[in-house]
Design a protein around this motif. Structure first.
Motif, short mmCIF file in Angstrom:
data_model
loop_
_atom_site.label_atom_id
_atom_site.label_comp_id
_atom_site.label_asym_id
_atom_site.label_seq_id
_atom_site.Cartn_x
_atom_site.Cartn_y
_atom_site.Cartn_z
N ARG A 39 0.71 -1.21 0.06
CA ARG A 39 0.01 0.08 -0.02
C ARG A 39 0.92 1.18 -0.03
NH1 ARG A 39 -4.91 -0.63 2.78
NH2 ARG A 39 -4.99 1.74 2.46
N ILE A 40 2.07 1.20 0.68
CA ILE A 40 3.10 2.14 0.80
C ILE A 40 4.29 1.73 0.18
CG2 ILE A 40 1.82 3.66 2.37
CD1 ILE A 40 3.80 2.84 4.29
N ASP A 41 5.33 2.79 -0.28
CA ASP A 41 6.54 2.47 -0.65
C ASP A 41 7.65 2.69 0.34
OD1 ASP A 41 6.24 1.54 -3.56
OD2 ASP A 41 4.95 3.08 -3.44
N ILE A 42 7.23 3.71 1.00
CA ILE A 42 8.24 4.26 2.14
C ILE A 42 7.63 4.59 3.37
CG2 ILE A 42 9.64 6.22 2.72
CD1 ILE A 42 10.78 6.41 -0.02
N ALA A 43 7.86 4.29 4.43
CA ALA A 43 7.35 4.73 5.97
C ALA A 43 8.32 5.57 6.60
CB ALA A 43 6.95 3.37 6.48
N VAL A 44 7.97 6.32 7.35
CA VAL A 44 8.79 6.98 8.40
C VAL A 44 8.26 6.88 9.74
CG1 VAL A 44 9.78 9.39 8.97
CG2 VAL A 44 9.40 9.05 6.41
N ILE A 45 9.30 6.18 10.61
CA ILE A 45 8.71 5.91 11.69
C ILE A 45 9.65 6.30 12.83
CG2 ILE A 45 7.76 3.75 10.79
CD1 ILE A 45 10.10 2.26 12.19
N VAL A 46 9.09 6.26 14.32
CA VAL A 46 10.03 6.76 15.39
C VAL A 46 10.68 5.05 15.67
CG1 VAL A 46 10.10 7.46 17.61
CG2 VAL A 46 8.77 8.47 16.10
N ALA A 47 11.94 5.01 15.51
CA ALA A 47 12.58 3.72 15.72
C ALA A 47 12.38 3.01 17.12
CB ALA A 47 13.95 3.99 15.80
N MET A 48 12.21 3.98 18.07
CA MET A 48 11.97 3.35 19.51
C MET A 48 10.61 2.82 19.65
SD MET A 48 11.87 6.72 21.98
CE MET A 48 10.61 7.76 22.00
N GLN A 49 9.61 3.18 18.59
CA GLN A 49 8.39 2.58 18.71
C GLN A 49 7.88 1.33 18.24
OE1 GLN A 49 6.52 6.87 17.48
NE2 GLN A 49 4.87 5.81 18.59
#
Length: 247
Positions: free
Chosen positions: A163-173
């Protein structure tokens, strides 16, 4: 007051996760991979856009075509068999190789994909992904760009479901260890320092920086359930063998 860095990760590390499985491989294999990621027919249907009955039919047909039992009953639901788990794990290499071939072919012909999906938590969606989407639309008018707001766990599901190609996340989550997962590629974008708010009468109030260890015995006020900083609270109290006191 700024939290002083210690061994425990206490900055919000913002990372970009790129998926390696956008491909034209049998869609039933993609459905099986999404099921392996989600664990239920209902969740697989929601992510893929199919109805639950269509997901079940795809998986049954895939088993029939391959001549393998990929699923077995588990209570009211189903789960992967050892054969199914082996097939899903082995498909990581297959899909990564196809992705590399597809990217090289498009580059050779100076082509771009028709659609590009971006996902991330609310702050990232507003401050990082929205400007990126605007830039992509400006530089590539024919490209359809979609931005989805989602928590880290949901982002990984969306990546596997294509559904998506790139995700931006908070690593510690994230509970997913991206470094050890061949399905994803991780790039660190930035470290976001955390601030702590304490009463002016607190013994540490005059300090510019403190460590989490110095605050480990303090009661914490936080949103529930699981705000972005809650893993920090769990981590510091867990290192002391205590449960986090977060009223």
């Amino acid at each position: 007051m700024r939290l002083e860095p210690i061994d425990l990760q206490q900055k919000r590390r913002i990372v970009e996760i790129t998926v390696h499985n956008r491909c034209m491989i049998d869609p039933r294999l993609i459905t099986l991979r999404v099921f392996a990621q989600c664990g239920t027919i209902g969740a697989t249907a929601e992510l893929t856009g199919y109805s639950p009955s269509a997901v079940s039919a795809q998986l049954r047909e895939f088993q029939r075509v391959l001549g393998m039992q990929l699923l077995t009953k588990d209570g009211r639901g189903v789960r992967l068999t050892a054969t199914g788990r082996f097939l899903v794990a082995g498909s990581d290499t297959l899909i990564a190789e196809w992705e590399n071939l597809r990217a090289a072919a498009m580059e050779a012909g100076e082509q771009i994909p028709a659609r590009f999906g971006l996902g991330g938590f609310s702050t990232a969606a507003a401050q990082l992904l929205a400007p990126l989407a605007a830039t992509l639309r400006s530089t590539h008018p024919s490209l359809e760009v979609q931005v989805l707001e989602a928590n880290p766990a949901r982002c990984f599901d969306l990546l596997v479901a294509e559904r998506i190609d790139i995700a931006v996340i908070v690593a510690m989550q994230s509970d997913t260890y991206v470094e050890d997962d061949p399905r994803f590629e991780q790039t660190v974008l930035l470290d976001d320092p955390l601030d702590v708010i304490i009463p002016s009468s607190h013994p540490l109030a005059s300090r510019e920086k403190v460590t989490l260890e110095e605050l480990a015995s303090e009661p914490w006020i936080t949103e529930l359930p699981d705000p972005p900083t809650f893993p920090v609270h769990r981590g510091v109290h867990g290192s002391r063998g205590d449960a986090a006191d977060c009223p």
